[in-house]
Every structure is written in C-alpha cells, then in structure tokens.
Enzyme design. Sequence first.
Site, PDB file in Angstrom:
ATOM      1  N   GLU A  71       0.748  -1.303  -0.145  1.00 10.22           N
ATOM      2  CA  GLU A  71      -0.015   0.024   0.146  1.00 10.22           C
ATOM      3  C   GLU A  71       0.729   1.141   0.004  1.00 10.22           C
ATOM      4  O   GLU A  71       0.779   2.135   0.730  1.00 10.22           O
ATOM      5  CB  GLU A  71      -1.008  -0.016   1.116  1.00 10.22           C
ATOM      6  N   GLU A 125      -5.115  -8.563   0.851  1.00  6.28           N
ATOM      7  CA  GLU A 125      -5.717  -8.232   2.009  1.00  6.28           C
ATOM      8  C   GLU A 125      -7.232  -8.103   1.722  1.00  6.28           C
ATOM      9  O   GLU A 125      -7.636  -7.462   0.869  1.00  6.28           O
ATOM     10  CB  GLU A 125      -5.136  -6.845   2.745  1.00  6.28           C
TER      11      GLU A 125
END
Length: 453
Positions: free
Chosen positions: A186, A354
């Site tokens: 991320e 995720e």
Amino acid sequence: MFNEDFLFGASMSGFQFEMGGNTMDPNTDWFLWVHDQYLQENNVVSGDLPENGLNYWERYSKIHALALEAGFNVLRIGIEWSRIFPDSTFDAESPEELEELTDHLAIKHYRKILEDIKARGMKTMVNLNHFTLPLWLHDPIKVNRNLDFSKAGWLDERSPHEFAKFAAFVVKNLGEVVDFWSTMNEPNVVANLGYFQRPSGFPPSVIDPTLWKKALDNEINAHNLAYEAMKEYTHRPIGVIYAFHWIDGDDSAEEANNLLNWYFGDAVKDKIDFIGINYYTRSFVERREPILKAGGFTISWKSLSGYGFACKPNTLSKAGLPVSDAGWEIYPKGLYNITKAICERYKKPVYITENGIADNKDLLRPYYLLSHLAAIERLLEEGYDIRGYLHWSLTDNYEWAKGFSLRFGLVHVDYDKKLFTPRPSFFLFREIIRNRTTNRFNAFLKVPFDLLE
C-alpha cells in the site's frame, strides 16, 4: 470452485504483530510517532503502544499452528527494514559494507520464522515494506514540528536506491525460503495519509499535494529499482501490493480511478510478476467545485459521506449495507469490479493479499468473508487469473494510529494474557477452504443483508 492450487491464507506485517515480548524495534518512524506525548494528548494517536502487542516475534510457532488449524496453505509476513539495518546505509554500496551494518541476529530470526512456516507445509509470501521506515531515513517528528526535511523518508531522493539495496540484500540472504516476494504494501496509503489526510494520524502529517506526489513517485522508483536488484538473486515471483478500492459515483469516478488506482500500477506494470490486491470497501464520488490543481495533477472529485470508507461505525450505509467498527461499508461487489478491471488492464496473475473487516464482536465478519470469497469464486468461474486469497488478518493486531481499538482478526487476542481464541468466522473460513467453494453457505448472501448481486 477454487481449484487445488488456489492459495488460502492470511497476511501479517512486522510492526503491527511482532512486538509484545522481550525484543523491541524502536528504530522506526512509527515507533517514534506513536510514543510522542504531544500526539497522544491531542488524540492524533491512540496512546496504545506496540510493545504491548501479541508478540509474533517470539510466539510465531503458536500463530503458525493456528494458521494450519484453519487449513491455510500460505502465510504472508513482513520484514522490518529497521531490524535488518538499524543504522544508515547511505555510505555502504558493496555487499561487504552492507554485511558490516547488518543485524545478523535479526536475519537469522526471520529465517527461523520462515522455515517454521515452510515446515508446516505452507508457502511463504514476504513483503519488504509495510508503512514503516528506519529512523535514520525518516524522522516524522522533525518533519511535522519543524518542517525539517533532513530525514524526510520517501521525500528523500536517495530513498529508492536505499530501499533497492535493502531489498536485494534480504533476497540474497533469505531467497530460498520465500515463495513470493512483494516490494511494498500500500505505497499509496503512505502518501495519501501522510501528506493529504491529517485525520488519519499517519506520519508525518504535513498536508501538501506536491509532497504527496513526490512521495508516491519516489515509491514507484523504489519498486522499479528494487525489482531489478532482487532479480539478480531470485527467479521467484516479485510483485507489489496496492490498496485498491472500487470507485462509484458520477462521471468524475473515471478521473478518480485514473489517479487513485491506475497511476501507480501503470508506472510499475513492466516490473511486476503479480499484483497483490488489498480491498476493503469502495469510494463514492461526485464532481467537486472548485477543482483542485496542485503538484502536477488535478482532483476533480470529492467523496460522499455515507458510503465506502466514509460511514458512521456500526450503522447502515446510505445504500442500506452494514458498516464495520471502523466505519467502512461492506461492499463485496466492489471487489468483483476492481479485480476484474485489474485483470483486464494488466493481464498479470492476481492475489487478493488483504481483505477483512474491523468487527470485535464477529457479527459481520462471517458475512463479509463469505460474500467476498463468493465474488472471487465468481471471477474464477469467468476465467480470470486469481491465484490466492489472504485474509487480513489471522489475529487481531496493532492498527497504526488506532492502536488496539480495531480488531480485524479471525482469532481474538487477549493482549494482557497473550491468549488466542478463534472466532466463529475462523471456523467458517476453514469450512470454505475444506469444501473449496462457498456454495454451501450462499443463502446467507441474501439474508440478513443482500450483499452480492
């Protein structure tokens, strides 16, 4: 159905899971940030401290046993840059010079952790950067208080090269016990929350669109340099893990997609072997006036409250969908849409790296888990190249500026007693893995909420 080669597991990071025992890692920007008294007193950070965490560093075998009990065949962990190189590597270029700066006990310990995962028959995915940076590279307090950029993290033009050195060094030393590599997790969140969204509590909390763009571009360069350096030592797949979210709304949604989802991906697409998709919910946008222009880009949209990430916790969204403890709407259709778009745009293998929900009582997590897995199963049946699903996370964890208040685990953690108790969703996930399909439970996609078209 999910075929026999499909990977089921969970993702973890270093900083959020490792501490809580006798071995601390005080050498990161996040450790300094969450310990700062001023930030605590002003509720920028929770006051919870990572040294009171679940202690994966010492109790990893217990966590791995739970993973095996759940039926997992893959586990993703993170390696902390600051544990490997607690001191600056700016003046070290040769392998010999880097060896002198290495904490060899840390490398050996990560090897033990990875070997334990492998010994239990699971594959290993290792991510090399999950938000944290070594203090010698980033001092967020100096940046925040004094605009002192002497240790500016991803704003430092040297940071891509330093990261590439670190990445190559870890692969050289641990390559044979790792099945999949990710350079970073991320990177967009680090830039977005650190330089654009002060309420997030992310360091260094200096709001400047120009700095946002500079940090993101340096992260792009860091990934590309690291990929090339890592390939000198491994033929295993190397990817990047990105925080994607589906964007609904008016005609400005396409422009938002181009910047938020595709800008980074398009810049690294030639140096990835797979794409890791982190997906939690959607955004819902409408055109904004006036349009914001800064840093060489344009923001022509604004997010609407009541949808996606912008909901009141434990309510229903404006679409009538349930909302988590974090205020995030459950929207599995978004996972279907964004994964399909990624597969068609980049034509690379995809892993859901995720996907999860903050839900302390485990009331919504079974529905969240089931509906998102059903979305992936549908995509597989349509022929898209999705090779794994890793839930966030196996256990509760330290959730950055929110501390221990948000619980994402299939397993409940009693932080005082260091006890691990599987939640009902743990057993649902295990049953889906055993059956290799969600079909047995699909009636629950309509009752009590209509979650997936």
